[in-house]
Design a protein around this motif. Sequence first.
Motif, PDB file in Angstrom:
ATOM      1  N   ASP A  65      -7.423   2.479  10.340  1.00 38.60           N
ATOM      2  CA  ASP A  65      -7.449   2.945   8.958  1.00 38.60           C
ATOM      3  C   ASP A  65      -6.906   4.365   8.816  1.00 38.60           C
ATOM      4  O   ASP A  65      -6.865   4.923   7.712  1.00 38.60           O
ATOM      5  CB  ASP A  65      -8.862   2.870   8.375  1.00 38.60           C
ATOM      6  CG  ASP A  65      -9.877   3.577   9.246  1.00 38.60           C
ATOM      7  OD1 ASP A  65      -9.467   4.336  10.152  1.00 38.60           O
ATOM      8  OD2 ASP A  65     -11.082   3.370   9.029  1.00 38.60           O
ATOM      9  N   ALA A  66      -6.453   4.956   9.935  1.00 39.33           N
ATOM     10  CA  ALA A  66      -5.795   6.259   9.912  1.00 39.33           C
ATOM     11  C   ALA A  66      -4.944   6.384  11.160  1.00 39.33           C
ATOM     12  O   ALA A  66      -5.315   5.885  12.233  1.00 39.33           O
ATOM     13  CB  ALA A  66      -6.820   7.385   9.840  1.00 39.33           C
ATOM     14  N   HIS A 107      -8.510   1.278  -2.301  1.00 41.23           N
ATOM     15  CA  HIS A 107      -9.253   1.087  -1.048  1.00 41.23           C
ATOM     16  C   HIS A 107      -8.369   1.436   0.151  1.00 41.23           C
ATOM     17  O   HIS A 107      -7.182   1.094   0.183  1.00 41.23           O
ATOM     18  CB  HIS A 107      -9.730  -0.352  -0.915  1.00 41.23           C
ATOM     19  CG  HIS A 107     -10.658  -0.776  -2.002  1.00 41.23           C
ATOM     20  ND1 HIS A 107     -11.839  -0.127  -2.263  1.00 41.23           N
ATOM     21  CD2 HIS A 107     -10.569  -1.791  -2.910  1.00 41.23           C
ATOM     22  CE1 HIS A 107     -12.460  -0.721  -3.268  1.00 41.23           C
ATOM     23  NE2 HIS A 107     -11.698  -1.728  -3.689  1.00 41.23           N
ATOM     24  N   VAL A 108      -8.972   2.096   1.143  1.00 41.74           N
ATOM     25  CA  VAL A 108      -8.268   2.378   2.389  1.00 41.74           C
ATOM     26  C   VAL A 108      -8.215   1.102   3.223  1.00 41.74           C
ATOM     27  O   VAL A 108      -9.243   0.441   3.443  1.00 41.74           O
ATOM     28  CB  VAL A 108      -8.969   3.506   3.179  1.00 41.74           C
ATOM     29  CG1 VAL A 108      -8.286   3.713   4.529  1.00 41.74           C
ATOM     30  CG2 VAL A 108      -8.957   4.798   2.373  1.00 41.74           C
ATOM     31  N   LEU A 109      -7.032   0.736   3.680  1.00 46.32           N
ATOM     32  CA  LEU A 109      -6.819  -0.515   4.403  1.00 46.32           C
ATOM     33  C   LEU A 109      -6.638  -0.256   5.893  1.00 46.32           C
ATOM     34  O   LEU A 109      -6.205   0.825   6.301  1.00 46.32           O
ATOM     35  CB  LEU A 109      -5.579  -1.235   3.867  1.00 46.32           C
ATOM     36  CG  LEU A 109      -5.501  -1.446   2.348  1.00 46.32           C
ATOM     37  CD1 LEU A 109      -4.159  -2.076   1.995  1.00 46.32           C
ATOM     38  CD2 LEU A 109      -6.646  -2.302   1.870  1.00 46.32           C
ATOM     39  N   LYS A 110      -6.946  -1.270   6.692  1.00 46.85           N
ATOM     40  CA  LYS A 110      -6.612  -1.241   8.111  1.00 46.85           C
ATOM     41  C   LYS A 110      -5.278  -1.953   8.291  1.00 46.85           C
ATOM     42  O   LYS A 110      -5.107  -3.088   7.833  1.00 46.85           O
ATOM     43  CB  LYS A 110      -7.701  -1.926   8.942  1.00 46.85           C
ATOM     44  CG  LYS A 110      -8.920  -1.066   9.192  1.00 46.85           C
ATOM     45  CD  LYS A 110      -9.799  -1.649  10.289  1.00 46.85           C
ATOM     46  CE  LYS A 110     -10.916  -0.684  10.668  1.00 46.85           C
ATOM     47  NZ  LYS A 110     -11.723  -1.181  11.806  1.00 46.85           N
ATOM     48  N   TYR A 130       0.826  -1.199   0.000  1.00 52.34           N
ATOM     49  CA  TYR A 130       0.000   0.000   0.000  1.00 52.34           C
ATOM     50  C   TYR A 130       0.870   1.263   0.000  1.00 52.34           C
ATOM     51  O   TYR A 130       2.048   1.245   0.368  1.00 52.34           O
ATOM     52  CB  TYR A 130      -0.933   0.033   1.221  1.00 52.34           C
ATOM     53  CG  TYR A 130      -0.251  -0.130   2.558  1.00 52.34           C
ATOM     54  CD1 TYR A 130       0.308   0.959   3.232  1.00 52.34           C
ATOM     55  CD2 TYR A 130      -0.172  -1.372   3.175  1.00 52.34           C
ATOM     56  CE1 TYR A 130       0.922   0.817   4.457  1.00 52.34           C
ATOM     57  CE2 TYR A 130       0.432  -1.526   4.414  1.00 52.34           C
ATOM     58  CZ  TYR A 130       0.984  -0.429   5.052  1.00 52.34           C
ATOM     59  OH  TYR A 130       1.598  -0.573   6.266  1.00 52.34           O
ATOM     60  N   ARG A 145      -5.146  -2.164  14.924  1.00 55.14           N
ATOM     61  CA  ARG A 145      -5.401  -2.125  13.480  1.00 55.14           C
ATOM     62  C   ARG A 145      -6.294  -0.920  13.205  1.00 55.14           C
ATOM     63  O   ARG A 145      -7.437  -0.878  13.660  1.00 55.14           O
ATOM     64  CB  ARG A 145      -6.062  -3.413  13.004  1.00 55.14           C
ATOM     65  CG  ARG A 145      -5.160  -4.645  13.124  1.00 55.14           C
ATOM     66  CD  ARG A 145      -5.796  -5.865  12.484  1.00 55.14           C
ATOM     67  NE  ARG A 145      -5.901  -5.708  11.053  1.00 55.14           N
ATOM     68  CZ  ARG A 145      -4.930  -5.981  10.175  1.00 55.14           C
ATOM     69  NH1 ARG A 145      -3.764  -6.427  10.619  1.00 55.14           N
ATOM     70  NH2 ARG A 145      -5.111  -5.813   8.880  1.00 55.14           N
ATOM     71  N   GLU A 152      -3.138   7.642   5.930  1.00 54.23           N
ATOM     72  CA  GLU A 152      -3.908   6.405   5.756  1.00 54.23           C
ATOM     73  C   GLU A 152      -3.202   5.515   4.747  1.00 54.23           C
ATOM     74  O   GLU A 152      -2.382   5.995   3.941  1.00 54.23           O
ATOM     75  CB  GLU A 152      -5.336   6.706   5.291  1.00 54.23           C
ATOM     76  CG  GLU A 152      -5.408   7.440   3.980  1.00 54.23           C
ATOM     77  CD  GLU A 152      -6.818   7.942   3.652  1.00 54.23           C
ATOM     78  OE1 GLU A 152      -7.733   7.727   4.472  1.00 54.23           O
ATOM     79  OE2 GLU A 152      -6.997   8.546   2.579  1.00 54.23           O
TER      80      GLU A 152
END
Length: 305
Positions: A252-253, A234-237, A195, A250, A227
Motif C-alpha cells: 500500500d506504499a 481509499h488507499v489500495l494495495k 488509481y 502487493r 501510495e
Amino acid sequence: MSDAAPGTSPGAAKPPLDDVMLAMDVVDTLRRKERLVQHELDSGEREQALKARLRKIYAAQGLEVSDAILDEAVRALEEDRFVYKPPEPTLGVALARIYVARGGWGKWLLGGLVALVLLVVAWQMLVVAPRAALPERLQAMHSEVEELAVEPNAVTRADRLFAAGGRALRDGDTAAAEQALKSLDTLRGQLEADYDIRIINRPSERSGVWRIPPNNPDARNYYLIVEAVGPRGHVLKVPITNEETGKTERVDAWGLRVDKATFDAVAADKRDDGIIQADLVGHKAVGRLMPDYRLRTTGAAITDW
C-alpha cells in the motif's frame, strides 16, 4: 412315521415333559453338588447311595423323584447332556458374532463411510471439476484480458500466458496450466485497477528517502514514498516490483525512483509549510499496465526503507 426315540422299542412311549424337566433339574443339582458327585463317583460307592442322597435332597423340597429319573440324570451328567457347548470356531460363527456385535462397530463403520463419501465429493468438486474446466477457464480469462487491454504490451503478455497454459494442458502438466491461469488473473487485476499515485503527505510519515546502491557506493538513488489512491479515496494495495530484490509484492506504499532535482523540489515544497502542494505524481488508468507520470521517473521502485 414311528414316534419311538432312538434306542427304544417301537412300542415304548416318550417320557412325559415334566419328567424331562425334572431330570434336567436333577442334573443341575448334581452339578451344584459337584463335590458330592465327585466324592461318590470316585470313592467307588454304589450308584444307589448317590441316588439315595439325591432323593433325600429333593424330598426336603417336597418333591418325589423316581429311580428312572435319577438314572437318566446320572447318565446325562456323565454324557454332559443339558450342557451348553460353544460352537467350533468356524468362519460362519465368526461372521455371526460380528453381526451380533454390530451395535458397537456399526456406528463407526457408518461414520467412516459418510466421511469417505464426503471426501470423494469434495475431491470431485474442488479438484477434478476445476481441472476438467481448465481449458475453458483459460480461454475465458484470456478473452477478458484482451477486452480490457488498451495497449499492445498487455495483449502480448496475455497471449504469451495463454499459449503457455495451452502447452501445459497438452503435456498433461496441470500445475503449470493452473499457474498460467493465475498469472492471467493477476494481469486482469492490474488492467482493471484505476488509481492516482500520490506522495504520502502526512506529518508523521516520510515523503522521501535516498539509498546508496550496493554496486556503486559513490552514488545515491532517490525515492519519493507514494501510495495508490482509488476513485473513492481509499488507499489500495498494488503489485510493485522491488528493483533491489527483483520480487513483486502487493503493497500500500512504495518508493518511486526519481532524479535528485525532482527529489529536492518535493523536499522544498514540504519544508515551505509542512504540506506538499503538488502531491499527485501519476495516474494508472483502466486497461493500462503502467501509470502515466507527471514527473521525471524511471518507474523503478523499492518496497521497504
